[in-house]
Design a protein around this motif. Structure first.
Motif, mmCIF file in Angstrom:
data_model
loop_
_atom_site.group_PDB
_atom_site.id
_atom_site.type_symbol
_atom_site.label_atom_id
_atom_site.label_comp_id
_atom_site.label_asym_id
_atom_site.label_seq_id
_atom_site.Cartn_x
_atom_site.Cartn_y
_atom_site.Cartn_z
ATOM 1 N N ARG A 164 0.855 -0.933 -0.116
ATOM 2 C CA ARG A 164 -0.061 0.229 0.052
ATOM 3 C C ARG A 164 0.918 1.312 0.054
ATOM 4 N N TYR A 165 2.230 1.616 1.217
ATOM 5 C CA TYR A 165 2.978 2.014 0.654
ATOM 6 C C TYR A 165 3.118 2.536 -0.469
ATOM 7 N N CYS A 166 4.114 1.313 -1.258
ATOM 8 C CA CYS A 166 4.413 1.408 -2.940
ATOM 9 C C CYS A 166 3.074 2.349 -3.707
ATOM 10 N N ARG A 167 2.458 1.729 -3.550
ATOM 11 C CA ARG A 167 0.681 2.467 -4.445
ATOM 12 C C ARG A 167 0.492 3.342 -3.453
ATOM 13 N N ASN A 168 1.569 4.389 -2.977
ATOM 14 C CA ASN A 168 0.890 5.542 -2.097
ATOM 15 C C ASN A 168 -0.773 5.737 -2.343
ATOM 16 N N VAL A 169 -0.938 4.388 -1.180
ATOM 17 C CA VAL A 169 -2.402 4.582 -0.345
ATOM 18 C C VAL A 169 -2.676 4.936 0.926
ATOM 19 N N VAL A 170 -1.476 5.362 1.428
ATOM 20 C CA VAL A 170 -1.176 5.212 2.804
ATOM 21 C C VAL A 170 -2.808 6.148 3.645
ATOM 22 N N PRO A 171 -3.448 5.852 4.103
ATOM 23 C CA PRO A 171 -4.252 7.344 4.330
ATOM 24 C C PRO A 171 -4.203 8.562 5.974
ATOM 25 N N VAL A 172 -2.895 9.202 4.864
ATOM 26 C CA VAL A 172 -2.080 9.538 6.010
ATOM 27 C C VAL A 172 -3.700 10.812 5.883
ATOM 28 N N ARG A 173 -3.683 11.963 6.542
ATOM 29 C CA ARG A 173 -4.828 12.855 7.636
ATOM 30 C C ARG A 173 -4.715 13.390 6.169
ATOM 31 N N TRP A 174 -3.744 14.278 5.662
ATOM 32 C CA TRP A 174 -3.621 15.342 4.421
ATOM 33 C C TRP A 174 -4.400 14.749 3.433
ATOM 34 N N ARG A 175 -4.190 13.183 2.862
ATOM 35 C CA ARG A 175 -4.858 12.622 1.329
ATOM 36 C C ARG A 175 -6.408 12.488 1.582
ATOM 37 N N LEU A 176 -6.603 11.933 3.160
ATOM 38 C CA LEU A 176 -8.024 11.759 3.567
ATOM 39 C C LEU A 176 -8.489 13.147 3.312
ATOM 40 N N ASN A 177 -8.285 13.563 4.068
ATOM 41 C CA ASN A 177 -8.932 16.057 3.705
ATOM 42 C C ASN A 177 -8.701 16.073 3.014
ATOM 43 N N SER A 178 -8.050 16.344 1.527
ATOM 44 C CA SER A 178 -8.278 16.602 0.485
ATOM 45 C C SER A 178 -8.902 16.074 -0.338
ATOM 46 N N ARG A 179 -9.330 14.126 0.370
ATOM 47 C CA ARG A 179 -10.526 13.659 -1.244
ATOM 48 C C ARG A 179 -11.353 13.890 -0.369
ATOM 49 N N GLY A 180 -12.062 14.933 1.021
ATOM 50 C CA GLY A 180 -13.624 15.207 1.428
ATOM 51 C C GLY A 180 -13.971 14.552 3.069
ATOM 52 N N ILE A 181 -12.392 13.818 3.489
ATOM 53 C CA ILE A 181 -12.712 13.583 5.047
ATOM 54 C C ILE A 181 -12.758 14.595 5.924
ATOM 55 N N ARG A 182 -13.069 14.982 6.177
ATOM 56 C CA ARG A 182 -13.519 16.304 7.356
ATOM 57 C C ARG A 182 -12.427 16.027 8.594
ATOM 58 N N ILE A 183 -11.241 15.938 8.301
ATOM 59 C CA ILE A 183 -10.229 15.605 9.610
ATOM 60 C C ILE A 183 -9.847 16.592 9.784
ATOM 61 N N PRO A 184 -9.004 16.947 10.825
ATOM 62 C CA PRO A 184 -7.917 17.537 11.012
ATOM 63 C C PRO A 184 -6.748 17.291 10.404
ATOM 64 N N ILE A 185 -5.899 17.757 9.288
ATOM 65 C CA ILE A 185 -4.925 17.851 8.547
ATOM 66 C C ILE A 185 -3.262 17.486 9.573
ATOM 67 N N THR A 186 -3.355 17.960 11.225
ATOM 68 C CA THR A 186 -2.393 18.420 11.314
ATOM 69 C C THR A 186 -1.824 16.630 12.206
ATOM 70 N N CYS A 187 -0.108 17.158 12.182
ATOM 71 C CA CYS A 187 0.185 14.903 12.181
ATOM 72 C C CYS A 187 0.167 14.862 13.968
ATOM 73 N N PRO A 188 -0.394 13.676 14.618
ATOM 74 C CA PRO A 188 -0.769 13.663 15.938
ATOM 75 C C PRO A 188 0.325 13.160 16.786
ATOM 76 N N MET A 189 1.590 12.982 15.171
ATOM 77 C CA MET A 189 2.583 12.913 16.946
ATOM 78 C C MET A 189 3.504 14.170 16.457
ATOM 79 N N CYS A 190 3.756 14.783 16.278
ATOM 80 C CA CYS A 190 4.451 16.440 16.105
ATOM 81 C C CYS A 190 3.264 17.808 16.989
#
Length: 221
Positions: free
Chosen positions: A104-130
């Motif tokens: 999935r990583y190599c396919r570039n489909v890991v659901p990181v927050r920026w990607r989810l948000n850019s596809r209309g899923i309304r979630i915070p895009i800030t990294c929860p780790m930093c």
């Protein structure tokens, strides 16, 4: 355009509080913008207003970050370079669930927050780790202290400043890295993803050393 009492973000706060004035926000913005404003966390410490570029960890615009933003926006899921490394994924001596993650990583489909948000899923895009930068692929897996400590803990050091495409970098490693190095790379990537989700869903925070040691223990099972 909303100009407010003084043209500042604070003019949308409740008087004397660091809380959004929901009524005022919804009176002056369309629903989509109002929702985005109300979902934005307000820092509780006093900081001076400044202009920042949201896709950079330090707020500064750079050509490299601009390219990465453009790449994710315009190519993203469709960028799956052809290389001999694809078949190698399924021959790695790691658990099947981690092979699937690597694929999935190599396919570039890991659901990181920026990607989810850019596809209309309304979630915070800030990294929860930093809790500072936008969570995109390069940032989450390489570009902040926890990730850096994870790579250092297993003895892997790379020049991340030269990495412009996260999944392209891993595909190249699948092509030319030795087996031991490749195994470590895959386990570090999976470990970062696993412990990021443990923090988000279970509130569990661990050190990079613990995260890597516990992730690598899977190989001994």
């Amino acid at each position: 355009m909303y100009e407010g009492r003084d043209g500042k973000v604070a003019s949308l706060f409740m008087p004397g509080e660091k809380k959004w004035n929901t009524t005022l926000v919804r009176q002056n913005f369309v629903q989509e913008d109002a929702d985005a404003i109300l979902e934005t966390r307000i820092p509780q410490r006093d900081v001076a207003d400044q202009v920042v570029w949201v896709h950079s960890s330090n707020g500064a615009y750079t050509a490299k970050r601009a390219y990465h933003f453009w790449y994710e926006s315009n190519i993203g899921l469709h960028a799956t370079p052809s290389c001999v490394g694809w078949k190698r994924i399924w021959h790695l001596n790691i658990p099947h669930k981690i092979k699937v993650f690597v694929w999935r990583y190599c396919r570039n489909v890991v659901p990181v927050r920026w990607r989810l948000n850019s596809r209309g899923i309304r979630i915070p895009i800030t990294c929860p780790m930093c809790e500072t930068d936008v969570e995109h692929m390069i940032h989450l897996f390489y570009d902040y202290s926890f990730a850096t400590e994870c790579w250092n803990h297993v003895g892997l050091t790379y020049d991340w400043s030269q990495v412009e495409c996260a999944h392209g970098w891993l595909l190249q490693k699948l092509t030319d890295a030795k087996a031991e190095e490749l195994l470590k790379i895959c386990m570090v990537l999976w470990g970062i993803w696993y412990w990021k989700n443990k923090k988000v869903w279970d509130g569990k925070v661990v050190t990079a050393a613990f995260a890597m040691d516990s992730s690598f223990q899977i190989l001994a099972q």
